[in-house]
Write a protein that holds these residues in place. Structure first.
Motif: not given
Length: 340
Positions: A122-123, A130-133, A164-168
């Motif tokens: 669920t991010m 920071e979010d989106w960075h 939002y996290s791509t690494s997660g």
């Protein structure tokens, strides 16, 4: 919902009028794509289980695969649901660190110990950026991506806040491997792609891990990290018809030709509206009384599912910076074409 056929081996196409789609409205799509969405390489619109509109551009055809970027995340979500159903994973509230017994966090770092699979889906896990960075480039320079992510996980912020996290998502892919003994690619081929007729993804030997290998023109099949874990947040290549197959599976609440591929409850949980408008690695949208859930990838790659209209839109795109939002195209040219 009863289906006359399943597109396991081949999609069937039917003229728009038979499927109660306004052909004049659909004809506006062509003009809008060419004038405003020139990086779209392929689009497939499925209504009532049949292809009603399919076009390819810029030299691409129906069998050409595209790097679908973060659409990969929604595939990972499906695999987590399948793994839980098969009892490889206990449930979404299982702690992330359960899968990494070799990793010993700092004794004072209590928050890290409380992070669950649900938080990754669920991010809502905390990270220091920071979010989106998110500094993905830094992760990609590590020899051990997983250790880097685990070190970063739980630092700053608080559990429950959307970030939002791509690494997660990459951790989720690794959890699939730790629990099933197979890479996400292998598990997907066996439990998801093959049963619904999607093309299986062969292994791709990663010889280097530069930008072009991970994100650019050298992306092939399904990218993996230096330790062989399939990338969880990007890196998968699909053709538009297979993107539509995956959307069709979700639209049918996980059932394919009488077989429950993904648990129905998982589909429902994954696409339930919440304050963040984000399910289990799916974006949720409700506008003008129309509810949709979408797998979204950089550059304008989309699998959009609109259950009440029995409609799927799959769009494969070339990566460009700041592409026009595909929802505008869907909202203005495709949804209005559906005749009630």
């Amino acid at each position: 919902m009863q289906r006359n056929y399943w597109p396991t081996t081949e999609w069937q196409a039917i003229d728009s009028a038979t499927l109660r789609m306004d052909s004049e409205k659909l004809s506006e799509l062509e003009l809008m794509i060419k004038s405003e969405y020139s990086n779209i390489n392929g689009i497939v619109v499925v209504r009532n289980g049949y292809i009603t509109y399919e076009r390819y551009y810029n030299g691409y055809g129906q069998d050409d695969t595209h790097h679908v970027a973060s659409v990969t995340k929604s595939i990972i979500s499906a695999l987590i649901g399948i793994a839980i159903d098969a009892k490889y994973i206990k449930n979404v509230d299982q702690k992330v660190l359960d899968f990494f017994p070799e990793y010993v966090p700092n004794a004072a770092d209590r928050q890290k110990r409380e992070i669950t699979i649900r938080h990754l889906l669920t991010m809502t896990a905390p990270y220091p950026f920071e979010d989106w960075h998110e500094p993905l480039d830094k992760m990609c320079m590590q020899s051990d991506w997983v250790k880097y992510i685990l070190d970063m996980l739980g630092q700053k912020g608080s559990i429950g806040t959307f970030k939002y996290s791509t690494s997660g998502a990459h951790l989720l892919s690794t959890i699939i491997t730790r629990s099933t003994g197979k890479s996400a690619r292998e598990f997907a081929n066996e439990r998801l792609f093959r049963p619904i007729g999607m093309k299986e993804i062969p292994d791709h030997e990663m010889k280097s891990f530069g930008f072009e290998d991970l994100f650019g023109k050298n992306v092939k099949r399904w990218v993996k990290d230096p330790n062989g874990n399939s990338t969880g947040g990007w890196g998968l290549t699909l053709n538009p018809r297979d993107m539509a197959r995956f959307g069709f599976l979700y639209l049918n609440r996980g059932i394919w030709d009488g077989n429950q591929i993904i648990p129905r409850t998982w589909i429902d949980e994954s696409t339930t509206t919440n304050p963040n408008n984000y399910g289990y690695l799916w974006w949720l949208r409700e506008e003008d009384g129309v509810f949709a859930y979408l797998a979204l990838g950089d550059g304008g790659n989309v699998i959009c599912c609109i259950p009440e209209k029995d409609l799927i839109v799959a769009i494969a795109s070339e990566f460009i910076i700041n592409p026009l939002d595909r929802w505008k195209l869907i909202k203005e040219c495709i949804i209005p074409a559906v005749m009630e």
